[in-house]
Design a protein around this motif. Structure first.
Motif, mmCIF file in Angstrom:
data_model
loop_
_atom_site.group_PDB
_atom_site.id
_atom_site.type_symbol
_atom_site.label_atom_id
_atom_site.label_comp_id
_atom_site.label_asym_id
_atom_site.label_seq_id
_atom_site.Cartn_x
_atom_site.Cartn_y
_atom_site.Cartn_z
ATOM 1 N N LEU A 25 0.842 -1.195 0.000
ATOM 2 C CA LEU A 25 0.000 0.000 0.000
ATOM 3 C C LEU A 25 0.879 1.247 0.000
ATOM 4 N N LEU A 26 0.554 2.224 -0.851
ATOM 5 C CA LEU A 26 1.403 3.386 -1.064
ATOM 6 C C LEU A 26 0.809 4.678 -0.534
ATOM 7 N N ALA A 27 -0.270 4.589 0.244
ATOM 8 C CA ALA A 27 -0.904 5.787 0.783
ATOM 9 C C ALA A 27 -1.581 5.443 2.104
ATOM 10 N N ASN A 28 -1.826 6.448 2.899
ATOM 11 C CA ASN A 28 -2.565 6.273 4.151
ATOM 12 C C ASN A 28 -4.057 6.352 3.832
ATOM 13 N N ILE A 29 -4.749 5.209 3.865
ATOM 14 C CA ILE A 29 -6.172 5.218 3.526
ATOM 15 C C ILE A 29 -7.063 4.991 4.744
ATOM 16 N N ASN A 30 -6.517 4.416 5.806
ATOM 17 C CA ASN A 30 -7.280 4.231 7.036
ATOM 18 C C ASN A 30 -6.291 3.994 8.177
ATOM 19 N N GLN A 31 -5.810 5.082 8.750
ATOM 20 C CA GLN A 31 -4.736 4.976 9.744
ATOM 21 C C GLN A 31 -5.201 4.243 10.996
ATOM 22 N N GLU A 32 -6.479 4.421 11.371
ATOM 23 C CA GLU A 32 -6.951 3.738 12.583
ATOM 24 C C GLU A 32 -6.925 2.230 12.454
ATOM 25 N N GLU A 33 -7.124 1.742 11.232
ATOM 26 C CA GLU A 33 -7.133 0.294 10.975
ATOM 27 C C GLU A 33 -5.748 -0.217 10.565
ATOM 28 N N GLY A 34 -4.759 0.669 10.528
ATOM 29 C CA GLY A 34 -3.412 0.252 10.169
ATOM 30 C C GLY A 34 -3.172 0.169 8.672
ATOM 31 N N LEU A 35 -4.117 0.704 7.883
ATOM 32 C CA LEU A 35 -3.950 0.684 6.419
ATOM 33 C C LEU A 35 -3.216 1.954 5.998
#
Length: 372
Positions: free
Chosen positions: A190-200
């Protein structure tokens, strides 16, 4: 403004002529800038390690970072050559290599080995968004077509030409390829922060398990932490204050990740690693960055191991020693700390011009190669 960094990690990748032809403001390391001491009022050295809890491994990494590893450290690393990793089902170690071409070759081969002819391709696209459009969206509404048309009328040929330059810069810095090709079963990063709370977040790895049937056939990824989620196209942007807007680049924020370069791995935490550590490790700090992505020594297997690939930069070592001496012994503060450190490096080392952009770019008398 708080700035953090580790000079012992990899140098910036640069292109250009020999170092002797560079201006005083075009340098390898930011602390070489003449104006560097003017930027900071407070300097703190952070020594606590968070990624590794194993003191044996963290101690090895700290010595590797400074080029002070022992024969015992080298023996520990040699034991990881062809070591078996205890991997969860469906998980493969991420292969760290030196060159982008090597990573691409491995990834293309692994993608082709998947016994499935179905492949989804995603093409990146450029655009432009006005500041006023973003401000309106932030308030929950859209600008009228007439308003957008009036804004677009201000984009002159000169602005379009400037936007092309910004596009080139954005394209060179945006992580994904212009065309991203994916299959079910592909290992991806993954190359972007798409869901920081879920660790993505940028650097998360996983495997594509399916594609959404509805257009645009978004990939569904099972990430290594267990989270399953679809990944949508992401928009990167660069601000152009003169035209009061942002040049944008939209693409699927995924990259094939059976193999990645050590440079790309910076800032990542990778649970399982395979490292080809040989003569292609050309840069100071490269070995340290590769090994320090892991959380434990047991999460690393080595395809090759050359102790001579462990390199440090004498300028960085001198600067670090000078910073610590200025803070801990001389009790200097702010600008005085950085002036003292910069002067110490300048007088203790004789810089050697090196050719930029080549695989030998950092092989100068300012670098230390450890041979045991």
């Amino acid at each position: 403004l708080v700035m953090l960094g580790d000079f012992f990690q990899l140098h910036a990748v640069r292109k250009g002529e020999t170092a002797k032809n560079l201006s005083p403001f075009d340098v390898d390391l930011c602390f070489q800038l003449p104006t560097w001491p003017e930027y900071f009022d407070h300097i703190t050295i952070l020594d606590r390690i968070y990624r590794q809890s194993d003191t044996r491994f963290s101690g090895l990494l700290d010595r590797m970072r400074r080029g002070e590893q022992t024969t015992f450290d080298i023996d520990m690393l040699r034991q990881r050559v062809d070591a078996n990793l205890f991997l969860p089902d469906g998980v493969e170690p991420t292969w760290l290599v030196s060159w982008r071409n090597a990573a691409k070759e491995i990834n293309d081969r692994k993608l082709a080995e998947i016994n499935d002819d179905r492949i989804n391709s995603y093409n990146g696209s450029f655009g432009f968004v006005h500041e006023a459009e973003l401000a309106a969206m932030a308030k929950g509404f859209k600008l009228s077509a007439d308003k957008i048309a009036r804004l677009n009328a201000s984009i002159t040929p000169a602005v379009i030409k400037r936007h092309q330059t910004i596009r080139d810069k954005l394209r060179s810095n945006a992580p994904p390829d212009e065309t991203v090709q994916l299959k079910v079963g592909a290992r991806v990063l993954l190359l972007a922060n798409i869901n920081q709370e879920e660790g993505l977040v940028n650097g998360a790895c996983g495997v594509i398990i399916k594609f959404d049937e509805a257009f645009p056939h978004l990939p569904v990824v099972r990430f290594d932490g267990g989270k399953v989620d679809s990944v949508a196209p992401f928009t990167w942007r660069l601000h152009d204050p003169q035209s009061k807007g942002y040049v944008t680049y939209k693409q699927m924020p995924l990259k094939l990740a059976w193999a990645i370069t050590v440079h790309k791995s910076q800032s990542m935490t990778i649970r399982y690693l395979k490292i080809s550590m040989d003569r292609t490790f050309f840069s100071p700090g490269q070995a340290y960055v590769a090994f320090s992505r892991a959380q434990s020594l047991e999460g690393i297997t080595l395809e090759k191991f050359w102790p001579s690939a462990i390199k440090t930069d004498e300028r960085v070592m001198a600067y670090d020693r000078a910073l610590r001496h200025a803070l801990d012994t001389l009790n200097l503060q702010g600008e005085d700390v950085l002036k003292y450190a910069a002067k110490t490096v300048e007088t203790s080392l004789v810089p050697t011009p090196v050719t930029k952009g080549s695989k030998n770019a950092f092989m100068s008398r300012n670098n230390r190669t450890i041979k045991l």
